[in-house]
Design a protein around this motif. Structure first.
Motif, PDB file in Angstrom:
ATOM      1  N   GLY A   1       0.793  -1.222   0.000  1.00 50.87           N
ATOM      2  CA  GLY A   1       0.000   0.000   0.000  1.00 50.87           C
ATOM      3  C   GLY A   1       0.825   1.272   0.000  1.00 50.87           C
ATOM      4  O   GLY A   1       0.325   2.341  -0.333  1.00 50.87           O
ATOM      5  N   LYS A   2       2.123   1.186   0.306  1.00 49.23           N
ATOM      6  CA  LYS A   2       2.982   2.366   0.294  1.00 49.23           C
ATOM      7  C   LYS A   2       3.923   2.244  -0.902  1.00 49.23           C
ATOM      8  O   LYS A   2       4.655   1.261  -1.030  1.00 49.23           O
ATOM      9  CB  LYS A   2       3.794   2.448   1.587  1.00 49.23           C
ATOM     10  N   ILE A   3       3.923   3.262  -1.713  1.00 47.59           N
ATOM     11  CA  ILE A   3       4.624   3.160  -2.999  1.00 47.59           C
ATOM     12  C   ILE A   3       6.110   2.842  -2.838  1.00 47.59           C
ATOM     13  O   ILE A   3       6.630   1.974  -3.530  1.00 47.59           O
ATOM     14  CB  ILE A   3       4.389   4.423  -3.872  1.00 47.59           C
ATOM     15  N   ASP A   4       6.786   3.562  -1.945  1.00 53.46           N
ATOM     16  CA  ASP A   4       8.233   3.352  -1.833  1.00 53.46           C
ATOM     17  C   ASP A   4       8.555   1.921  -1.438  1.00 53.46           C
ATOM     18  O   ASP A   4       9.427   1.280  -2.036  1.00 53.46           O
ATOM     19  CB  ASP A   4       8.822   4.321  -0.803  1.00 53.46           C
ATOM     20  N   LEU A   5       7.838   1.434  -0.446  1.00 55.72           N
ATOM     21  CA  LEU A   5       8.113   0.089   0.048  1.00 55.72           C
ATOM     22  C   LEU A   5       7.734  -0.967  -1.005  1.00 55.72           C
ATOM     23  O   LEU A   5       8.476  -1.921  -1.236  1.00 55.72           O
ATOM     24  CB  LEU A   5       7.332  -0.171   1.345  1.00 55.72           C
ATOM     25  N   ASP A   6       6.561  -0.744  -1.619  1.00 53.17           N
ATOM     26  CA  ASP A   6       6.088  -1.735  -2.608  1.00 53.17           C
ATOM     27  C   ASP A   6       7.060  -1.871  -3.791  1.00 53.17           C
ATOM     28  O   ASP A   6       7.397  -2.973  -4.216  1.00 53.17           O
ATOM     29  CB  ASP A   6       4.709  -1.340  -3.128  1.00 53.17           C
ATOM     30  N   LEU A   7       7.483  -0.731  -4.293  1.00 55.42           N
ATOM     31  CA  LEU A   7       8.359  -0.785  -5.470  1.00 55.42           C
ATOM     32  C   LEU A   7       9.740  -1.326  -5.100  1.00 55.42           C
ATOM     33  O   LEU A   7      10.350  -2.082  -5.880  1.00 55.42           O
ATOM     34  CB  LEU A   7       8.476   0.600  -6.121  1.00 55.42           C
ATOM     35  N   ALA A   8      10.218  -0.954  -3.919  1.00 54.97           N
ATOM     36  CA  ALA A   8      11.528  -1.456  -3.488  1.00 54.97           C
ATOM     37  C   ALA A   8      11.489  -2.976  -3.362  1.00 54.97           C
ATOM     38  O   ALA A   8      12.396  -3.681  -3.828  1.00 54.97           O
ATOM     39  CB  ALA A   8      11.921  -0.804  -2.165  1.00 54.97           C
ATOM     40  N   ARG A   9      10.397  -3.484  -2.805  1.00 58.19           N
ATOM     41  CA  ARG A   9      10.303  -4.928  -2.627  1.00 58.19           C
ATOM     42  C   ARG A   9      10.201  -5.628  -3.998  1.00 58.19           C
ATOM     43  O   ARG A   9      10.842  -6.638  -4.245  1.00 58.19           O
ATOM     44  CB  ARG A   9       9.084  -5.266  -1.768  1.00 58.19           C
ATOM     45  N   ALA A  10       9.373  -5.058  -4.870  1.00 58.64           N
ATOM     46  CA  ALA A  10       9.205  -5.680  -6.184  1.00 58.64           C
ATOM     47  C   ALA A  10      10.541  -5.735  -6.935  1.00 58.64           C
ATOM     48  O   ALA A  10      10.880  -6.742  -7.575  1.00 58.64           O
ATOM     49  CB  ALA A  10       8.183  -4.899  -6.995  1.00 58.64           C
ATOM     50  N   GLN A  11      11.284  -4.672  -6.835  1.00 59.88           N
ATOM     51  CA  GLN A  11      12.584  -4.650  -7.524  1.00 59.88           C
ATOM     52  C   GLN A  11      13.535  -5.655  -6.886  1.00 59.88           C
ATOM     53  O   GLN A  11      14.300  -6.303  -7.609  1.00 59.88           O
ATOM     54  CB  GLN A  11      13.173  -3.235  -7.504  1.00 59.88           C
ATOM     55  N   ASP A  12      13.458  -5.748  -5.591  1.00 63.13           N
ATOM     56  CA  ASP A  12      14.303  -6.750  -4.925  1.00 63.13           C
ATOM     57  C   ASP A  12      13.975  -8.159  -5.414  1.00 63.13           C
ATOM     58  O   ASP A  12      14.844  -9.024  -5.500  1.00 63.13           O
ATOM     59  CB  ASP A  12      14.088  -6.698  -3.399  1.00 63.13           C
ATOM     60  N   GLU A  13      12.702  -8.377  -5.755  1.00 65.11           N
ATOM     61  CA  GLU A  13      12.292  -9.715  -6.213  1.00 65.11           C
ATOM     62  C   GLU A  13      12.494  -9.899  -7.713  1.00 65.11           C
ATOM     63  O   GLU A  13      12.072 -10.897  -8.286  1.00 65.11           O
ATOM     64  CB  GLU A  13      10.826  -9.946  -5.824  1.00 65.11           C
ATOM     65  N   GLY A  14      13.089  -8.892  -8.330  1.00 64.99           N
ATOM     66  CA  GLY A  14      13.467  -9.058  -9.748  1.00 64.99           C
ATOM     67  C   GLY A  14      12.471  -8.497 -10.728  1.00 64.99           C
ATOM     68  O   GLY A  14      12.569  -8.759 -11.939  1.00 64.99           O
TER      69      GLY A  14
END
Lengths: 212, 181
Positions: B157-170
């Motif tokens: 639900g929080k953009i910074d966290l969501d995108l950081a996690r998605a990028q971490d997962e490739g």
């Protein structure tokens, strides 16, 4: 249809505005089989047969008319190449041999004209430059001496006259055949040849110092 | 003794009798009159086949499909494309194209998630795209398209966290920013 060789006399099919009586050559031409080969599309076969039958006589005619072996060789080949090209347009208003020598005559005259322009070399067996051992005055001129003098004297004639003499005597054409080749009247050619013979005689006797 | 003119005529008749045409003259005439050799069909076909092969190689060689985010707007039931200023009430159609089976569209307003596709009511998915429709209100929007080689986890639900996690997962991201007045 394209016309026959434009330098040759017209030989169009019947219905031509310049209709002429049927030519016996159509019936009696010993080369009528060549026409048959052309009609069947065998152009190479027709050319081979023409070369086989007329190659030597065309060469000798060119050789004596031009007095140059190399030039005669070239002209002879040109004659047959041109014949090959124009055979499909040959309409049998003369014999094939007459038609072929018509081509040869034009090519010889063209070659002679070009050579005069270029001052080309005349080959070594040209008898004009060969010193002729003179017989005693009035002595009968033998065949060898006559031939040498004849060759030299032919060279002194105009090319048109020289060619006419060769066609008439070397190749044995009638004045009617020659008229077709030269696009002249037979009488004109006959007069030309008749006038040339005494000129040749005088020239030969003058050159050899003998008597014919 | 024979007639002199007849002797000349006879000599003329015999002129050149000793000469024969040079050897091989007939072959030279035949060569000059031979039709030009036709090239074998494959001489022309070979370059064409080579060109066709190159074309197939260029056109059909497996490539990584393009991945992009496209946005159009419905304004008063009229579709508006291109670089336009969105207005309140416009419906934004955000489409992730070429993302493959693991593709998502997340829409944030003022950094908070307002829609995540697939999974939302206004989501559409096909084999080639995933779309989300959102009615715009005043605020700053981030529209993010994601693709990955494995299923993408739902955003928190929080953009910074969501995108950081998605990028971490490739995941690969494509995003666009909208300001609605």
């Amino acid at each position: 249809m394209a016309p026959e060789n434009p330098k040759l006399p017209p030989a169009g099919p019947s219905g031509d505005a310049r209709e002429t009586p049927p030519n016996p050559a159509r019936v009696t031409d010993p080369d009528s089989d060549v026409v048959g080969l052309v009609a069947n599309g065998d152009m190479t076969g027709a050319l081979r047969r023409l070369m086989e039958r007329h190659g030597t006589s065309v060469y000798r005619y060119c050789r004596e008319a031009l007095r140059d072996a190399t030039l005669a060789d070239d002209v002879q080949q040109q004659v047959f190449i041109e014949a090959f090209r124009d055979l499909p347009r040959f309409h049998q208003r003369s014999s094939i041999r007459t038609w072929l020598f018509g081509i040869a005559r034009h090519r010889v005259l063209d070659a002679a004209k070009s050579r005069r322009r270029a001052q080309a070399h005349i080959d070594g067996d040209d008898a004009t430059g060969v010193p002729d051992p003179r017989p005693a005055p009035g002595e009968w001129i033998d065949g060898v001496r006559l031939r040498k003098a004849l060759v030299a004297c032919l060279d002194e004639l105009r090319a048109q006259v020289r060619v006419a003499l060769l066609l008439r005597f070397q190749q044995g054409f009638t004045f009617e055949d020659m008229a077709v080749m030269c696009d002249e009247k037979p009488g004109t050619l006959q007069a030309q040849v008749t006038r040339a013979l005494p000129v040749l005689r005088a020239c030969i006797e003058n050159r050899t110092g003998g008597s014919l | 003794m024979s007639d002199p003119i007849a002797r000349i005529e006879e000599a003329l008749a015999g002129l050149g009798a000793e000469h024969e045409p040079p050897r091989g003259w007939e072959a030279r005439v035949l060569a000059a009159t031979a039709p030009p050799k036709q090239r074998r069909w494959w001489v022309f076909a070979a370059p064409a086949v080579a060109l066709a092969a190159v074309a197939v190689f260029v056109l059909r060689w497996p490539r990584e499909p393009g991945f992009e985010l496209a946005i159009t707007f419905d304004r008063d039931s009229v579709v508006v494309r291109g670089d336009v200023s969105p207005h309140v009430g416009d419906v934004a159609h955000a489409t992730a194209i070429g993302g493959g089976p693991n593709c998502a569209v997340w829409i944030y307003r003022d950094d908070a998630l307002v829609m995540a596709c697939p999974g939302g009511a206004k989501c559409r998915s096909s084999s080639t795209s995933t779309s989300a429709d959102v009615t715009l209100t005043i605020g700053t929007y981030w529209i993010v398209a994601l693709r990955a080689s494995s299923p993408i986890a739902m955003p928190a639900g929080k953009i910074d966290l969501d995108l950081a996690r998605a990028q971490d997962e490739g995941a690969t991201l494509a995003r666009k920013h909208l300001t609605v007045h």
